[in-house]
Design a protein around this motif. Structure first.
Motif, short mmCIF file in Angstrom:
data_model
loop_
_atom_site.label_atom_id
_atom_site.label_comp_id
_atom_site.label_asym_id
_atom_site.label_seq_id
_atom_site.Cartn_x
_atom_site.Cartn_y
_atom_site.Cartn_z
N VAL A 134 -1.92 10.20 4.21
CA VAL A 134 -1.10 10.46 3.06
C VAL A 134 0.59 10.13 3.91
O VAL A 134 0.86 10.84 4.84
CB VAL A 134 -0.87 11.76 2.78
N ARG A 135 1.25 9.36 3.25
CA ARG A 135 2.38 9.05 3.73
C ARG A 135 3.67 9.44 2.79
O ARG A 135 3.64 8.81 1.54
CB ARG A 135 2.65 7.63 3.98
N TRP A 136 4.69 10.08 3.14
CA TRP A 136 5.83 10.37 2.22
C TRP A 136 7.00 10.07 3.20
O TRP A 136 7.12 10.43 4.34
CB TRP A 136 5.91 11.96 1.79
N TYR A 180 14.14 16.07 -4.14
CA TYR A 180 13.53 14.91 -3.42
C TYR A 180 12.35 14.52 -4.37
O TYR A 180 11.70 15.30 -5.08
CB TYR A 180 13.19 15.37 -1.77
N SER A 181 12.09 13.48 -3.99
CA SER A 181 10.93 12.79 -4.55
C SER A 181 9.41 12.96 -3.90
O SER A 181 9.47 13.44 -2.82
CB SER A 181 10.87 11.20 -4.67
N ARG A 182 8.69 13.48 -4.86
CA ARG A 182 7.35 14.10 -4.47
C ARG A 182 6.26 12.80 -4.56
O ARG A 182 5.32 12.92 -4.12
CB ARG A 182 6.67 15.33 -5.33
N ALA A 183 6.73 11.67 -4.80
CA ALA A 183 6.13 10.34 -4.82
C ALA A 183 5.62 10.23 -3.31
O ALA A 183 6.43 10.38 -2.50
CB ALA A 183 6.65 9.17 -5.33
N HIS A 184 4.41 9.66 -3.18
CA HIS A 184 3.75 9.27 -1.83
C HIS A 184 2.82 8.49 -2.01
O HIS A 184 2.41 7.85 -2.97
CB HIS A 184 3.26 10.74 -1.02
N ARG A 185 2.03 8.15 -0.79
CA ARG A 185 0.95 7.26 -0.76
C ARG A 185 -0.34 7.83 -0.10
O ARG A 185 -0.09 8.55 0.72
CB ARG A 185 1.45 5.90 -0.12
N GLY A 202 0.66 8.40 -5.21
CA GLY A 202 0.52 9.81 -5.30
C GLY A 202 1.70 10.46 -5.95
O GLY A 202 3.05 10.09 -5.56
N SER A 203 1.54 11.72 -6.30
CA SER A 203 2.76 12.55 -6.62
C SER A 203 2.29 13.86 -6.78
O SER A 203 1.15 14.00 -7.21
CB SER A 203 3.28 12.04 -7.80
N SER A 204 3.33 14.89 -6.94
CA SER A 204 2.86 16.24 -7.53
C SER A 204 2.65 15.99 -9.17
O SER A 204 3.14 15.10 -9.61
CB SER A 204 4.01 17.15 -7.36
N SER A 205 2.00 16.82 -9.67
CA SER A 205 1.82 16.84 -11.18
C SER A 205 3.14 17.10 -12.02
O SER A 205 4.05 18.09 -11.38
CB SER A 205 0.81 17.91 -11.47
#
Length: 157
Positions: free
Chosen positions: A9-11, A23-28, A38-41
């Protein structure tokens, strides 16, 4: 331990302040070289700080259970001499508070619809037995503490 599975998981913060919570919760998520956004719901963190078009952890668990169940079902159907043409599951996960008031995936309902062809057509009871066996053997189902409900439809149109 017989099997080991890995995920990366990378953020990255980027130019967000972070300490203000904006901050963005978007990640990979990276699995065997496959990268998935990926992201938080958005039910937990509002858009634009989360992404609606990304996989959130809760969806990932629901999808993992559905996929695991399907893979066992297909193998058991093959071993029973059946020919499966298609399998579709519109799985649904429901969050609820646990005994400590914390949200968890309390219930996941699998709604598999399977189409068969060939000389050997299973009865509804045989299909239900295959689903029951798949549920009993599924690694993910055996890992969850919430309720898992199976609502297979037969036959698939």
């Amino acid at each position: 331990m017989a099997h080991v599975y890995t995920a990366t998981v990378r953020w990255e913060r980027g130019d967000a302040v972070f300490t203000d919570g904006r901050y963005s919760r978007a990640h990979r998520l990276i699995f065997d070289g496959l990268e998935v956004p990926g992201s938080s719901s958005p039910a937990s963190v509002r858009v634009p700080l989360s992404r609606e078009d990304a996989l959130d952890p809760e969806e990932a668990v629901v999808g993992a259970l559905s996929s695991c169940h399907m893979l066992f079902f297909l193998d058991f159907a093959r071993r029973a001499g059946l020919r499966v043409d298609s399998y579709t599951d519109a799985a649904v996960g429901e969050m609820a508070p646990n005994d400590k008031g914390k949200l968890y995936l309390a219930r996941i309902t699998l709604n598999p619809a399977v189409a068969f062809s060939g000389d050997k057509t299973p009865t509804a009871e045989e299909v239900e037995a295959l689903h029951h066996r798949a549920h009993e053997e599924c690694y993910i189902a055996n890992s969850l503490r919430g309720e898992v409900v199976l609502v297979p439809s037969f036959p698939m149109a």
